[in-house]
Design a protein around this motif. Structure first.
Motif, PDB file in Angstrom:
ATOM      1  N   GLY A  63       0.818  -1.212   0.000  1.00 44.51           N
ATOM      2  CA  GLY A  63       0.000   0.000   0.000  1.00 44.51           C
ATOM      3  C   GLY A  63       0.845   1.251   0.000  1.00 44.51           C
ATOM      4  O   GLY A  63       2.015   1.251  -0.369  1.00 44.51           O
ATOM      5  N   GLY A 104      -4.168  -2.276  -0.208  1.00 44.93           N
ATOM      6  CA  GLY A 104      -4.303  -0.822  -0.285  1.00 44.93           C
ATOM      7  C   GLY A 104      -3.894  -0.286  -1.641  1.00 44.93           C
ATOM      8  O   GLY A 104      -4.442  -0.667  -2.680  1.00 44.93           O
ATOM      9  N   THR A 127      -7.973  -1.356   1.947  1.00 44.22           N
ATOM     10  CA  THR A 127      -8.033  -1.081   3.386  1.00 44.22           C
ATOM     11  C   THR A 127      -8.327   0.355   3.815  1.00 44.22           C
ATOM     12  O   THR A 127      -8.007   0.734   4.945  1.00 44.22           O
ATOM     13  CB  THR A 127      -6.704  -1.511   4.015  1.00 44.22           C
TER      14      THR A 127
END
Length: 247
Positions: A63, A104, A127
């Motif tokens: 992410g 993410g 997320t």
């Protein structure tokens, strides 16, 4: 090692590697900012027929680097969207080769690729609900188009991680490979892509992505590009075609 994007080109395929091993290849602000110009550079290279996006080591991308969100969440998110859109707009086939965490911003990048191949045991998650972030509308639409409304809501509402088996079942990934076979399969498949007509691939990519207003443009490209004549001639002569059209 400083967080960065690296790339190399060989056999018609550009490979872009996300490198930030200290934080599971999380994307920094600088990395988000560097991706669009790198893609622009690779897009116009005649020796690039396909692109692979992957992560260093055993993680694809965990992410965004959370420290960048603390500094300027709006800037970081805006840069992530620009990088995602640049990847989605890349005019040649793109494939995410995924190991480990694809979470993410990593899932955001993977979803922007045309195809996703994953190693068994990888984990996927979207997320923003864990951070109180509004996921961008364009990213939400792309995810929903890929996995359907129910799975998109499951991922976005919960922030929970899902396995490769569920990712394959819902359409988030296209193939799941056993340990040790991902690189071989990606190499074989991108070799197939590089041997096919880029004219066909580029037009199909636009049409599949909803560009229904360019029929006349692609018809003109087909008439003047030479790939159709070459493909038919190669078929009749029982040889491999030598396609030459480039954007």
């Amino acid at each position: 090692m400083e967080p960065r994007l690296s790339h190399h080109v060989g056999d018609g395929v550009a490979t872009v590697v996300i490198r930030h091993p200290a934080k599971r290849n999380a994307m920094t602000t600088g990395m988000w900012r560097a991706l669009p110009p790198l893609l622009d550079e690779l897009a116009v290279r005649p020796d690039v027929h396909a692109l692979v996006l992957t992560g260093e080591g055993d993680t694809f991308c965990a992410g965004a680097d959370i420290s960048t969100l603390r500094e300027s969440p709006e800037e970081a998110q805006g840069l992530a969207v620009l990088a995602e859109e640049a990847l989605a707009a890349f005019p040649k086939p793109t494939l995410a080769a995924i190991r480990g965490y694809c979470v993410g911003g990593g899932a955001q990048l993977a979803a922007a690729c045309d195809l996703r191949f994953a190693r068994e045991g990888s984990l996927f998650g979207v997320t923003p609900a864990k951070l109180g972030i509004v996921y961008p509308a364009s990213s939400t639409r792309r995810l929903t188009a890929l996995v359907g409304p129910s799975t998109a809501k499951y991922l976005l509402f919960s922030g929970e991680l899902i396995t490769t088996e569920r990712a394959l079942r819902t359409g988030l990934v296209d193939e799941v490979l056993p340990e040790g076979e991902l690189d071989k399969r990606v190499g074989e498949f991108t070799g197939v892509l590089a041997a096919r007509s880029l004219l066909t691939q580029a037009s199909a990519k636009e049409f599949a992505n909803g560009r229904a207003d360019r029929d006349a443009y692609w018809a003109e490209q087909a008439r003047g590009g030479g790939d159709t004549a070459e493909g038919v001639a190669a078929f009749l002569e029982r040889r491999q075609p030598r396609f030459t059209w480039t954007p």
